[in-house]
Design a protein around this motif. Structure first.
Motif, PDB file in Angstrom:
ATOM      1  N   PHE A 169       0.832  -1.199   0.000  1.00  0.00           N
ATOM      2  CA  PHE A 169       0.000   0.000   0.000  1.00  0.00           C
ATOM      3  C   PHE A 169       0.872   1.258   0.000  1.00  0.00           C
ATOM      4  O   PHE A 169       0.629   2.194  -0.753  1.00  0.00           O
ATOM      5  CB  PHE A 169      -0.915  -0.018   1.228  1.00  0.00           C
ATOM      6  N   SER A 170       1.928   1.282   0.807  1.00  0.00           N
ATOM      7  CA  SER A 170       2.802   2.457   0.855  1.00  0.00           C
ATOM      8  C   SER A 170       3.614   2.598  -0.436  1.00  0.00           C
ATOM      9  O   SER A 170       3.863   3.713  -0.896  1.00  0.00           O
ATOM     10  CB  SER A 170       3.727   2.390   2.065  1.00  0.00           C
ATOM     11  N   LEU A 171       4.005   1.492  -1.043  1.00  0.00           N
ATOM     12  CA  LEU A 171       4.734   1.543  -2.307  1.00  0.00           C
ATOM     13  C   LEU A 171       3.863   2.106  -3.425  1.00  0.00           C
ATOM     14  O   LEU A 171       4.303   2.976  -4.186  1.00  0.00           O
ATOM     15  CB  LEU A 171       5.230   0.141  -2.680  1.00  0.00           C
ATOM     16  N   VAL A 172       2.624   1.665  -3.505  1.00  0.00           N
ATOM     17  CA  VAL A 172       1.696   2.174  -4.521  1.00  0.00           C
ATOM     18  C   VAL A 172       1.413   3.656  -4.291  1.00  0.00           C
ATOM     19  O   VAL A 172       1.363   4.450  -5.235  1.00  0.00           O
ATOM     20  CB  VAL A 172       0.386   1.344  -4.518  1.00  0.00           C
ATOM     21  N   ALA A 173       1.274   4.068  -3.035  1.00  0.00           N
ATOM     22  CA  ALA A 173       1.029   5.477  -2.725  1.00  0.00           C
ATOM     23  C   ALA A 173       2.228   6.343  -3.107  1.00  0.00           C
ATOM     24  O   ALA A 173       2.067   7.442  -3.656  1.00  0.00           O
ATOM     25  CB  ALA A 173       0.716   5.638  -1.246  1.00  0.00           C
ATOM     26  N   ALA A 174       3.433   5.866  -2.845  1.00  0.00           N
ATOM     27  CA  ALA A 174       4.640   6.632  -3.176  1.00  0.00           C
ATOM     28  C   ALA A 174       4.803   6.776  -4.689  1.00  0.00           C
ATOM     29  O   ALA A 174       5.098   7.863  -5.191  1.00  0.00           O
ATOM     30  CB  ALA A 174       5.870   5.956  -2.575  1.00  0.00           C
TER      31      ALA A 174
ATOM     32  N   GLY B 259       2.408   6.464  -6.936  1.00  0.00           N
ATOM     33  CA  GLY B 259       1.282   7.246  -7.438  1.00  0.00           C
ATOM     34  C   GLY B 259       1.437   8.730  -7.180  1.00  0.00           C
ATOM     35  O   GLY B 259       1.128   9.556  -8.046  1.00  0.00           O
ATOM     36  N   SER B 260       1.933   9.089  -6.016  1.00  0.00           N
ATOM     37  CA  SER B 260       2.103  10.514  -5.718  1.00  0.00           C
ATOM     38  C   SER B 260       3.239  11.110  -6.551  1.00  0.00           C
ATOM     39  O   SER B 260       3.137  12.245  -7.025  1.00  0.00           O
ATOM     40  CB  SER B 260       2.351  10.729  -4.231  1.00  0.00           C
ATOM     41  N   GLY B 261       4.309  10.356  -6.752  1.00  0.00           N
ATOM     42  CA  GLY B 261       5.401  10.830  -7.599  1.00  0.00           C
ATOM     43  C   GLY B 261       4.973  10.978  -9.048  1.00  0.00           C
ATOM     44  O   GLY B 261       5.292  11.962  -9.718  1.00  0.00           O
ATOM     45  N   GLY B 262       4.225  10.010  -9.537  1.00  0.00           N
ATOM     46  CA  GLY B 262       3.706  10.088 -10.906  1.00  0.00           C
ATOM     47  C   GLY B 262       2.698  11.205 -11.069  1.00  0.00           C
ATOM     48  O   GLY B 262       2.669  11.893 -12.091  1.00  0.00           O
ATOM     49  N   GLY B 263       1.866  11.400 -10.057  1.00  0.00           N
ATOM     50  CA  GLY B 263       0.886  12.503 -10.104  1.00  0.00           C
ATOM     51  C   GLY B 263       1.552  13.861 -10.092  1.00  0.00           C
ATOM     52  O   GLY B 263       1.134  14.774 -10.823  1.00  0.00           O
ATOM     53  N   ALA B 264       2.602  14.012  -9.308  1.00  0.00           N
ATOM     54  CA  ALA B 264       3.330  15.284  -9.266  1.00  0.00           C
ATOM     55  C   ALA B 264       4.030  15.541 -10.602  1.00  0.00           C
ATOM     56  O   ALA B 264       4.046  16.677 -11.088  1.00  0.00           O
ATOM     57  CB  ALA B 264       4.338  15.280  -8.125  1.00  0.00           C
ATOM     58  N   ALA B 265       4.632  14.506 -11.185  1.00  0.00           N
ATOM     59  CA  ALA B 265       5.297  14.665 -12.472  1.00  0.00           C
ATOM     60  C   ALA B 265       4.305  15.026 -13.566  1.00  0.00           C
ATOM     61  O   ALA B 265       4.593  15.856 -14.431  1.00  0.00           O
ATOM     62  CB  ALA B 265       6.029  13.376 -12.841  1.00  0.00           C
ATOM     63  N   TRP B 266       3.119  14.428 -13.546  1.00  0.00           N
ATOM     64  CA  TRP B 266       2.096  14.742 -14.535  1.00  0.00           C
ATOM     65  C   TRP B 266       1.544  16.137 -14.327  1.00  0.00           C
ATOM     66  O   TRP B 266       1.264  16.858 -15.295  1.00  0.00           O
ATOM     67  CB  TRP B 266       0.974  13.718 -14.449  1.00  0.00           C
ATOM     68  N   LEU B 267       1.376  16.558 -13.075  1.00  0.00           N
ATOM     69  CA  LEU B 267       0.788  17.852 -12.764  1.00  0.00           C
ATOM     70  C   LEU B 267       1.721  19.004 -13.147  1.00  0.00           C
ATOM     71  O   LEU B 267       1.276  20.033 -13.650  1.00  0.00           O
ATOM     72  CB  LEU B 267       0.453  17.927 -11.273  1.00  0.00           C
ATOM     73  N   PHE B 268       3.011  18.829 -12.931  1.00  0.00           N
ATOM     74  CA  PHE B 268       3.978  19.911 -13.173  1.00  0.00           C
ATOM     75  C   PHE B 268       4.800  19.712 -14.454  1.00  0.00           C
ATOM     76  O   PHE B 268       5.892  20.225 -14.573  1.00  0.00           O
ATOM     77  CB  PHE B 268       4.924  20.034 -11.971  1.00  0.00           C
TER      78      PHE B 268
END
Length: 57
Positions: free
Chosen positions: A40-45, A47-56
């Motif tokens: 769960f923590s690996l998927v969250a990490a 996902g958040s890194g991928g989301g930040a890269a996509w957002l910025f």
């Protein structure tokens, strides 16, 4: 008055036997009883890194 019985019996360690997630779709029956928190923590990490890269981008 009749007593209602649960389909999922209680385990000896005090937790009930009900799954956290249960999905039935046609012939597929997916049941999750325990969440591996490292996964769960690996998927969250990731996902958040991928989301930040996509957002910025």
């Amino acid at each position: 008055m009749s007593q209602i019985r649960s389909q999922h019996p209680q385990s000896p360690n005090g937790q009930d036997g009900r799954p956290i997630f249960e999905m039935r779709a046609g012939g597929l029956h997916l049941t999750i009883h325990r969440v591996p928190y490292w996964l769960f923590s690996l998927v969250a990490a990731i996902g958040s890194g991928g989301g930040a890269a996509w957002l910025f981008r």
